[in-house]
Design a protein around this motif. Sequence first.
Motif, PDB file in Angstrom:
ATOM      1  N   LEU A 185      37.173  40.505 107.031  1.00  0.00           N
ATOM      2  CA  LEU A 185      36.589  39.598 106.912  1.00  0.00           C
ATOM      3  C   LEU A 185      36.138  37.746 107.423  1.00  0.00           C
ATOM      4  O   LEU A 185      37.442  37.869 107.492  1.00  0.00           O
ATOM      5  CB  LEU A 185      36.631  39.503 104.954  1.00  0.00           C
ATOM      6  N   PHE A 186      35.803  36.982 106.434  1.00  0.00           N
ATOM      7  CA  PHE A 186      35.523  35.710 107.539  1.00  0.00           C
ATOM      8  C   PHE A 186      36.379  34.823 105.776  1.00  0.00           C
ATOM      9  O   PHE A 186      36.239  35.473 104.833  1.00  0.00           O
ATOM     10  CB  PHE A 186      34.616  34.883 107.277  1.00  0.00           C
ATOM     11  N   PRO A 187      37.629  34.928 106.682  1.00  0.00           N
ATOM     12  CA  PRO A 187      39.276  34.116 105.755  1.00  0.00           C
ATOM     13  C   PRO A 187      39.018  33.103 104.884  1.00  0.00           C
ATOM     14  O   PRO A 187      38.832  32.710 104.188  1.00  0.00           O
ATOM     15  CB  PRO A 187      40.054  33.979 106.693  1.00  0.00           C
ATOM     16  N   HIS A 188      37.627  32.268 105.377  1.00  0.00           N
ATOM     17  CA  HIS A 188      37.236  30.917 105.437  1.00  0.00           C
ATOM     18  C   HIS A 188      35.743  30.979 104.107  1.00  0.00           C
ATOM     19  O   HIS A 188      35.700  29.641 103.648  1.00  0.00           O
ATOM     20  CB  HIS A 188      37.142  30.317 106.054  1.00  0.00           C
ATOM     21  N   ARG A 189      35.571  31.932 103.969  1.00  0.00           N
ATOM     22  CA  ARG A 189      34.632  32.257 102.662  1.00  0.00           C
ATOM     23  C   ARG A 189      34.945  32.760 102.272  1.00  0.00           C
ATOM     24  O   ARG A 189      35.785  34.395 102.072  1.00  0.00           O
ATOM     25  CB  ARG A 189      32.983  32.800 103.870  1.00  0.00           C
TER      26      ARG A 189
END
Lengths: 310, 253
Positions: free
Chosen positions: B101-105
């Motif tokens: 998963l994109f950790p910054h979103r």
Amino acid sequence: MTEPTIGQRTSRTEPRDAVPVRHPGRWVAIAVLAVLAAMLVNTVLTNENFRWDVVGEYLLSEPVLNGLKNTLLLTVLSMVIGIAGGIGLAVMRLSPNPVLSSVAALYIWVFRGTPLIAQLLFWNFLSALYPFVSLGVPFGPEFVVFDTNQLINQFAACLLGLGLNEAAYMSEIVRGGIQSVDHGQTEAAGALGMTRTQTLRRVVLPQAMRVIIPPTGNETISMLKTTSLVVVIGYFELLTSVQRIYSTNFQTIPLLIVAAAWYLALTSILSVGQVFVERRFGRGVASGPPGPSLFQMPSFLAQRSSEGTR
Amino acid sequence: MTPMVEAREVCKSFGPTRVLRGVDLVVQPAEVNCVIGPSGSGKSTLLRCINHLETIDTGRLWVDGELMGYRESGEKLYKLHDAELGRQRRDIGMVFQRFNLFPHRTALENVMEAPVVVRGEKKTTAREQAAELLERVGLSDRAHIYPNQLSGGQQQRVAIARALAMKPRLMLFDEPTSALDPELVGEVLDVMRGLAQDGMTMVVVTHEMGFAREVGDSLVFMDDGRIVESGTPFEVLTNPREARTQIFLSKVL
């Protein structure tokens, strides 16, 4: 506040009736530091050679403010050139195309490997090498011809020297950031149908920023003071301005204090700015403050920026 | 009918290591195909070749009748441009072992990302659709949470929703439950079971024999870069013909 260096976080988790471990060494250290601090404050206030009246007189004087303006302008513009150039060079350096990668490597080698003063002088005296610069078809007709000395004035030479040099250093910082992002992120983005450019812009760079920002803060603060090197090509900024003043009135120490005070003020502003930018790009990553400190951000600022991370 | 996935004589080497040694595989639309085998047998590589995360050395691989990653003209293969490969991949969803998963979103932003960036959808439309997908995987209440505050099972369900947001025709699962704590496996398998019932074509690399038996329409057993045995899950799991399959199953069942 018996032990101010211990954060409240630890004490909250301990049972109330526990007797804390004694640290007699810390108390000795605090006592020694307190005495030294008192001595320092005493001498700074009582030694008349500091001439605080002169400091006050020049702190907001016009030549000093003019120098300050140039320092700020050079720092901001050089860092803009440096960061933009650094991202471009880092992307080239990581490109699968060997030509692009080698060109970036060569650029970094040259600009990191030669003294900044030499680079500043080089751009300033470019006209000795090329008196005229022209736009046209390579090896073909020329459309416009410029006099190099008019095209690259002192200010432009400063920006070229500082900015292009900075780009070389920034590119290595950016490359480190990009390479720190887990490869699985690129794969996930690719599997969703993103192109390489979209992946870089939307997935990799935002995560790389977390690694890129602290050293970039270093570079910016360092640049603030490095701008004083432009004196070698006859341009002026904060430090040059105070040097000009004390070379006529011989109040060397008070005027250096004026310059130091301004540099410290600007550095403080940049450090606070860095905290905010770090929080912005630290979203979704669990990491507390770097450690307990006496110098905490005012609580209303800390409150607002942590809300921003939710 | 055009098969959803068709692999012919696919070979792949990493340096001197031959990972795939001539693999043939056909997956029909709405079929759930499970791939099992010991680690290092090449099953994950095969899956990654299907959406061209790995390039193949020889052989051909089609998805829904389209050659993946190349254009064939006469006798020659031409590599597809980045954007054309992206267009092929957007119809193939992929779920990774480590979620990615994109950790910054946030969970919601993860699901919205591809429709907005890749398909150019409006943010409002994408947000509504993402909210529906999160509801479908049972995570409506976690929409605004960042991945690092979600459990492994929840992260993997968000990852499935993220892949579904592109409305794929085919879903690839690369050991989707292998990185999960045992008690979280069930919630992910439930979501996958639901997908299979809705008629999604799926290729699932897994160690969950129970899931393969219950949900799978077909099952292949891979070993040493080859498909050793294939058939219905019931056939292969209860009555394996090949000695290597028997040995493997005796260890895992």
